[in-house]
Scaffold this motif. Structure first.
Motif, short mmCIF file in Angstrom:
data_model
loop_
_atom_site.label_atom_id
_atom_site.label_comp_id
_atom_site.label_asym_id
_atom_site.label_seq_id
_atom_site.Cartn_x
_atom_site.Cartn_y
_atom_site.Cartn_z
N CYS A 1 11.29 0.97 3.80
CA CYS A 1 11.86 2.28 3.51
C CYS A 1 13.22 2.13 2.83
O CYS A 1 13.99 1.22 3.13
N THR A 2 13.50 3.04 1.93
CA THR A 2 14.82 3.11 1.32
C THR A 2 15.72 4.12 2.03
O THR A 2 16.95 3.99 2.01
N HIS A 3 15.11 5.13 2.65
CA HIS A 3 15.83 6.20 3.33
C HIS A 3 15.08 6.57 4.61
O HIS A 3 13.90 6.26 4.76
N PRO B 1 12.75 14.02 -1.33
CA PRO B 1 12.86 12.62 -1.74
C PRO B 1 12.80 12.49 -3.25
O PRO B 1 12.06 13.22 -3.93
N GLY B 2 13.59 11.55 -3.78
CA GLY B 2 13.58 11.33 -5.21
C GLY B 2 12.53 10.32 -5.62
O GLY B 2 11.97 9.60 -4.78
N PRO B 3 12.24 10.23 -6.93
CA PRO B 3 11.27 9.23 -7.41
C PRO B 3 11.67 7.82 -7.00
O PRO B 3 12.85 7.45 -7.08
N GLY B 4 10.70 7.06 -6.53
CA GLY B 4 10.96 5.69 -6.12
C GLY B 4 11.51 5.53 -4.72
O GLY B 4 11.61 4.41 -4.22
N GLY C 1 0.82 -1.20 0.00
CA GLY C 1 0.00 0.00 0.00
C GLY C 1 0.85 1.26 0.00
O GLY C 1 0.55 2.24 -0.69
N PHE C 2 1.93 1.24 0.77
CA PHE C 2 2.88 2.35 0.84
C PHE C 2 3.45 2.62 -0.56
O PHE C 2 3.44 3.76 -1.05
N ARG C 3 3.93 1.58 -1.22
CA ARG C 3 4.49 1.75 -2.57
C ARG C 3 3.44 2.27 -3.55
O ARG C 3 3.73 3.13 -4.40
#
Length: 356
Positions: A149-151, A92-95, A30-32
């Protein structure tokens, strides 16, 4: 009672029967999904104080009305975006999927060490004064979205100072600790401890900038908007019960719930208007957020109580979606620290000079 969930903001319905691991995966999906629509320009969470804070709160409320765990992750990302903007850092960047991991309960915590620009893991290509060249180690508790999370923006101690850092958290140097998130409610928010081992980091703002900015308090009201969305969702079984059969006690509980939600919704809209009118006064922002969070938390807890008393054990035992919403909301509301936060509000009102 507002119970509309605009399809442009709500993620797709999630499986209410999911166990903890499946709930985590579904919330992450859902987050994505929500952030993919943000990246595509289909969905927007305007910055607080931009003139569209009402729309920001409405978007958070709508996501929470569909799934509170997804909302917790989305709220962290959009809060990170607001913090980066307020402190003059790139968005934040795309993706990318960001969290804000800033809880500091008793325990080990994180330590940040400065490396020489250029030879530290975070300093490649950086100048000595650009905030790069730090590494972070230690244990951070309550890291929502630890596996998705990525960051993240994290608070850490640099000597005697506490600072905010931007870090990448999807590598082997940043690992969730198995078994540290045993929650039933909010299981899908994926909020375990995370072990940092020399994680490259970039300082965001100066020492204590994270807490001193007015936006810290605006973000706290965004969390209250999520609580509100969850309470609206939890109230639906009560409305449905009242519509099926005329019964005075059920009607009384529905009337009480409606008045609570109307008041809480009006307070959130008033807060949004006040933020847009004066986004930079930290003292006004603090008092506003403490009042709004206290009332909305109390109203949402009362909604859960009224719904349970009116409908009995049936929905909690036989309606998996309602049971999950009720359990999630009960845990999420504990992000308000009850009498501790009320005492802080009372002290601010009675002795403002003692709370600076």
């Amino acid at each position: 009672m507002r119970d509309d969930l605009p399809p442009s903001t709500a993620p797709e319905a999630l499986d209410a029967d999911a166990g903890p691991l499946a709930a985590r995966r579904q919330a992450a999906e859902g987050f994505r999904s929500v952030l993919a629509r943000v990246d595509a320009g289909e969905l927007e969470f305007p910055l607080p104080g931009s003139g569209r804070t009402r729309d920001r709160f409405a978007a958070l409320r709508a996501v929470a009305g569909t799934d509170l765990c997804t909302a917790r992750l989305v709220e962290g990302h959009v809060d990170a975006a607001a913090i980066l903007a307020e402190l003059g850092a790139p968005p934040p960047g795309p993706g990318e999927r960001w969290g804000v991991w800033a809880a500091e309960p008793p325990g080990e915590g994180l330590t940040a060490l400065r490396k020489d620009a250029g030879d530290g893991p975070g300093g490649a290509g950086g100048r000595a004064d650009d905030g790069s060249g730090w590494v972070i180690s230690g244990l951070k508790q309550y890291c929502s979205g630890a596996h998705s999370c990525t960051h993240a923006l994290v608070t850490a101690h640099a000597g005697d100072e506490r600072r905010l850092f931007a870090v990448r958290v999807d590598g082997d140097d940043c690992r969730p600790v198995d078994g540290t998130w045993q929650a039933v409610g909010m299981a899908g928010s994926d909020t375990p401890d995370v072990r940092f081992t020399d994680v490259p980091a970039r300082a965001v703002g100066g020492p204590e900038a994270y807490l001193r900015r007015p936006g810290f308090w605006h973000g706290g009201i965004g969390v209250a908007a999520c609580w509100y969305g969850g309470a609206v969702a939890a109230s639906r079984v009560l409305r449905e019960a009242a519509e099926r059969r005329a019964e005075p006690h059920t009607d009384a509980h529905l009337g009480a719930v409606d008045s609570l939600l109307q008041a809480a919704g009006a307070l959130l809209e008033q807060a949004a208007a006040e933020i847009d009118a004066d986004p930079l006064d930290p003292d006004a922002a603090r008092l506003r957020a403490m009042r709004v969070r206290a009332f909305v938390a109390s109203a949402c807890a009362a909604v859960l109580d009224h719904v349970g008393r009116a409908t009995g054990a049936g929905p909690l035992c036989h309606d998996a979606r309602h049971a999950r919403t009720a359990a999630d909301l009960a845990v999420y509301l504990r992000q308000h620290h009850a009498e501790r936060d009320l005492a802080a509000l009372g002290a601010l009102l009675a002795r403002p000079e003692d709370t600076r």
